[in-house]
Structures are given as C-alpha cells and as structure tokens.
Design a protein around this motif. Structure first.
Motif, PDB file in Angstrom:
ATOM      1  N   ALA A 189       1.123  -1.304   0.250  1.00 52.46           N
ATOM      2  CA  ALA A 189       0.052   0.104  -0.372  1.00 52.46           C
ATOM      3  C   ALA A 189       1.097   0.685  -0.035  1.00 52.46           C
ATOM      4  CB  ALA A 189      -1.111   0.036   1.076  1.00 52.46           C
ATOM      5  N   TYR A 190       1.265   1.991   1.223  1.00 52.22           N
ATOM      6  CA  TYR A 190       1.543   3.056   1.428  1.00 52.22           C
ATOM      7  C   TYR A 190       3.164   2.837   2.273  1.00 52.22           C
ATOM      8  CZ  TYR A 190      -2.484   4.784   0.152  1.00 52.22           C
ATOM      9  OH  TYR A 190      -3.643   5.067  -0.421  1.00 52.22           O
ATOM     10  N   SER A 191       4.362   3.374   1.235  1.00 49.68           N
ATOM     11  CA  SER A 191       5.892   3.503   2.201  1.00 49.68           C
ATOM     12  C   SER A 191       5.538   3.463   3.999  1.00 49.68           C
ATOM     13  CB  SER A 191       6.785   4.857   2.032  1.00 49.68           C
ATOM     14  OG  SER A 191       7.551   4.300   2.415  1.00 49.68           O
ATOM     15  N   GLU A 192       6.108   2.894   4.573  1.00 50.56           N
ATOM     16  CA  GLU A 192       6.348   3.157   5.825  1.00 50.56           C
ATOM     17  C   GLU A 192       7.715   3.392   6.813  1.00 50.56           C
ATOM     18  OE1 GLU A 192       5.294   0.080   7.778  1.00 50.56           O
ATOM     19  OE2 GLU A 192       2.699  -0.682   7.281  1.00 50.56           O
ATOM     20  N   VAL A 248      10.354   8.071   3.281  1.00 50.64           N
ATOM     21  CA  VAL A 248      10.422   7.578   2.017  1.00 50.64           C
ATOM     22  C   VAL A 248       9.012   8.141   1.593  1.00 50.64           C
ATOM     23  CG1 VAL A 248      10.434   5.321   0.638  1.00 50.64           C
ATOM     24  CG2 VAL A 248      12.484   5.733   2.011  1.00 50.64           C
ATOM     25  N   ALA A 249       8.174   9.082   1.221  1.00 47.37           N
ATOM     26  CA  ALA A 249       7.085   9.071   0.633  1.00 47.37           C
ATOM     27  C   ALA A 249       6.509   8.527  -0.544  1.00 47.37           C
ATOM     28  CB  ALA A 249       6.261  10.267   0.226  1.00 47.37           C
ATOM     29  N   GLY A 250       5.387   8.440  -0.656  1.00 48.87           N
ATOM     30  CA  GLY A 250       4.670   7.692  -1.649  1.00 48.87           C
ATOM     31  C   GLY A 250       4.035   6.258  -1.029  1.00 48.87           C
ATOM     32  N   VAL A 264       3.192   8.038 -13.915  1.00 47.92           N
ATOM     33  CA  VAL A 264       3.349   6.868 -13.106  1.00 47.92           C
ATOM     34  C   VAL A 264       3.195   6.180 -11.599  1.00 47.92           C
ATOM     35  CG1 VAL A 264       4.267   4.075 -13.132  1.00 47.92           C
ATOM     36  CG2 VAL A 264       3.728   5.864 -15.201  1.00 47.92           C
ATOM     37  N   HIS A 265       2.529   6.622 -10.962  1.00 48.31           N
ATOM     38  CA  HIS A 265       2.466   6.123  -9.339  1.00 48.31           C
ATOM     39  C   HIS A 265       3.374   4.932  -8.447  1.00 48.31           C
ATOM     40  CE1 HIS A 265      -0.711   9.720 -10.101  1.00 48.31           C
ATOM     41  NE2 HIS A 265       0.476   9.913  -9.090  1.00 48.31           N
ATOM     42  N   ALA A 266       4.726   4.533  -9.087  1.00 51.23           N
ATOM     43  CA  ALA A 266       4.734   3.546  -9.322  1.00 51.23           C
ATOM     44  C   ALA A 266       6.311   4.020  -7.363  1.00 51.23           C
ATOM     45  CB  ALA A 266       6.415   3.515  -9.372  1.00 51.23           C
ATOM     46  N   PRO A 267       6.081   3.193  -6.609  1.00 45.60           N
ATOM     47  CA  PRO A 267       7.252   3.429  -5.698  1.00 45.60           C
ATOM     48  C   PRO A 267       8.079   4.171  -5.895  1.00 45.60           C
ATOM     49  CG  PRO A 267       7.579   0.655  -6.120  1.00 45.60           C
ATOM     50  CD  PRO A 267       6.063   1.899  -6.705  1.00 45.60           C
ATOM     51  N   ARG A 268       9.205   4.864  -4.673  1.00 36.86           N
ATOM     52  CA  ARG A 268      10.313   5.610  -5.444  1.00 36.86           C
ATOM     53  C   ARG A 268      11.439   5.148  -5.119  1.00 36.86           C
ATOM     54  NH1 ARG A 268       8.786  12.118  -2.429  1.00 36.86           N
ATOM     55  NH2 ARG A 268       6.780  11.842  -3.963  1.00 36.86           N
ATOM     56  N   ILE A 269      11.165   3.642  -4.504  1.00 38.28           N
ATOM     57  CA  ILE A 269      12.491   2.956  -4.069  1.00 38.28           C
ATOM     58  C   ILE A 269      12.240   1.545  -4.810  1.00 38.28           C
ATOM     59  CG2 ILE A 269      13.093   0.755  -2.454  1.00 38.28           C
ATOM     60  CD1 ILE A 269      12.596   3.052  -0.192  1.00 38.28           C
ATOM     61  N   ASN A 270      13.638   1.095  -5.779  1.00 40.87           N
ATOM     62  CA  ASN A 270      12.940  -0.355  -6.564  1.00 40.87           C
ATOM     63  C   ASN A 270      14.350  -0.725  -5.946  1.00 40.87           C
ATOM     64  OD1 ASN A 270      13.518  -1.654  -8.766  1.00 40.87           O
ATOM     65  ND2 ASN A 270      14.141  -0.137 -10.628  1.00 40.87           N
TER      66      ASN A 270
END
Length: 313
Positions: free
Chosen positions: A147-150, A154-156, A214-220
């Motif tokens: 769902a969302y970053s915890e 790190v947002a998003g 593209v609303h992808a996570p900011r961490i790959n």
C-alpha cells in the motif's frame, strides 16, 4: 501452488483483467461497474478473471467485508475461475488483508491462495496452466504490491520486498527444473506499477495512453531485475493509475497497464472504462492483448507513443 488451469483444445487460454473497481456500497455507479463486468465476460468468455487490486474503496464502504463480497460475486456467478490481488485502497481503515482473503476463499471459483505466512503481504501465489499432455505450459504469478511506504523519509507507495522476490525466484526455479531446465512462459500480476513503467514510457515505443504520471514506488527493490535474470516472464500487468493503459517492452518483458473498470472513482472525459484481455497460446512465447471498452468496442491496435527523452514520468 494453486489448482491447475488448462489450455483449451485449440491451444488458447484467455484472461480478462479487471482493475480498480473501487466498489463501495452497491449504488448506481457500482451497478454500472457490475454491468460492464458482466458484458465483458459475456463478450470474451475467458478462462480466467484476474482483479488487480482496489476491488473496494474501503474507507468509503459502510461495511468493507460485505462490499468486497458483493464486488467479487460478479465473477463468482460467472462460473469462470478467478483471483483477486490487493491494492492500496482495499484494506485501509479497520479491515485487513487476511480478513478479505478469507472472504475470497469462501467464494466459489477462486484459485487464490493466502501465500506463505513468512513473507511480506497476503495473496502471493502462483498457478500453472496445463497443456494437452498435462504438463505445465505456462505459469501465472500473483504478487501483493502493498500500500504505502512506512519508512520515515520515503514518501509514496510501498515496494515489493526482498522476501517476495526470493519467493518468486524459488517458484521460478522449481518450474524451470520441472521443465527440464528451461523456463516456461509466465505472466505476473500486481496492483502498483514497477518503477520500470516510467523507464519504458520514456525510452521505448509504447502503445496506448498515459494521461497521468506513473505512481510507482520511489524505491526500486529489484523485482524487474529478477524477472529478467530468471527468464520466462513475458508480461507484467498492473492497475493503480486509472487513466493509463499503455504497454511497452523493456529487456524482453512487456510492461502493461490494465484498463480501469470501476465507475466509482476518478477517470477522464471520453476515456471509457473497460478491461484488458490477454491471450496465451500453448507452446508459443509471449501473448496477445487488447482492450474491451464499456461501449463494446475492441481496441486491438492502440495509438503509438514515441519516447520523449526530455519528459519525466
């Protein structure tokens, strides 16, 4: 692994992908969503239905469990095997993934599994499609993209975790060994797009629309790298961004958006709701895919997008 599926006698296997229903309490907009789903299933007569997350908008539901059951009843009544994975809106508030997975497992026709308790998420599982000789001719992977970053700072959105990637590698290797050392064709389904969806839009010819970023996570976290390294997976399918429906190929893997299905959420003027259709053929690599829109139109040749090296997704 989940119960096996089977290629048809003509060697085909067809999947309908519904995504982002955002079902709430069964009102007028949910009725429109139901009618669209029923119409697509009647037109396409698939062998499997996959709902790629945000089946419900849990914070807007009076009773999220009832709403989840009502939304899934559309595919349950069709008699077609189906599975639903979780998005970021399914389990907000006071309803959990485990609770909704129990609902899914109570309904007829689901091939879903809760997945291993020891890895991140609920509903990480794999299924095989058997060919005419009873061998695994293709594989399907279903991944909980969170769902969302915890993580502070790190947002998003959340990202696929290392233990999920290790689980995928283990399943992929087991199928490879069972196939005499060769990977079998496979597809992967999740809700939130991988960061590589940005890359493919900016660097490759794509087909379809991108009307929002593209609303992808900011961490790959490396799932795409694992897919490339292990081989076999020819397509990744997601939802999440309601007015994107493009596909593009990166390092031999097609990154594909579904077509948003639900009426109870944001969209775009003249951008019709719909579904993505995917067709595999036994013994052949890759897949065919097209869109089926709410007005019945089939979109098999979407518009071409040329990369803009200076754009930012």
């Amino acid at each position: 692994m989940a119960a096996n599926l089977n290629f048809r006698s003509d060697g085909t296997f067809t999947i309908v992908q519904f995504t982002d229903l955002h079902w709430t309490d069964g009102g007028k907009k949910d009725s429109l969503t139901r009618s669209l789903m029923e119409r697509v299933l009647e037109e396409e007569r698939p062998d499997l239905v996959v709902l790629t997350g945000d089946v419900i908008d849990s914070l807007r539901c009076t009773d999220p469990v009832r709403s989840y059951r009502d939304a899934l009843s559309v595919v349950e009544r069709s008699g077609i095997p189906w599975a639903a994975i979780f998005g970021n809106h399914d389990c907000e508030g006071n309803v959990s993934r485990k609770t909704l997975m129990r609902v899914q497992l109570e309904l007829d026709g689901t091939i879903a599994e809760p997945g291993p308790d020891e890895i991140t998420g609920v509903g990480n599982f794999a299924a095989t499609i058997e060919d005419a000789e009873g061998r695994a001719g293709a594989a399907l992977y279903f991944v909980d993209s969170g769902a969302y970053s915890e993580l502070p700072g790190v947002a998003g959105y959340d990202w696929i975790r290392a233990d999920q990637i290790a689980w995928y590698r283990e399943r992929s290797e087991a199928l490879r060994k069972a196939n005499g050392g060769d990977p079998i064709p496979a597809l992967l389904f999740q809700h939130i797009p991988l960061p590589e969806y940005r890359d493919v839009w900016n660097s490759r010819i794509c087909f379809g629309h991108r009307y929002e970023k593209v609303h992808a996570p900011r961490i790959n976290s490396g799932l795409f790298a694992a897919l490339v390294e292990t081989g076999g997976v020819t397509g990744v399918f997601c939802g999440h961004d309601h007015i994107n429906d493009y596909l593009g190929e990166l390092h031999g893997i097609k990154l594909v958006y579904g077509r948003a299905t639900g009426y109870n959420t944001y969209g775009r003027w003249f951008y019709r709701r719909g579904a993505r259709i995917i067709r595999l053929r036994s013994g052949e690599p890759g897949f065919e895919t097209w869109l089926r829109l709410a007005n019945g139109r089939k979109v098999a040749t979407p518009e071409r997008h040329w990369p803009n090296w200076f754009s930012r997704a």
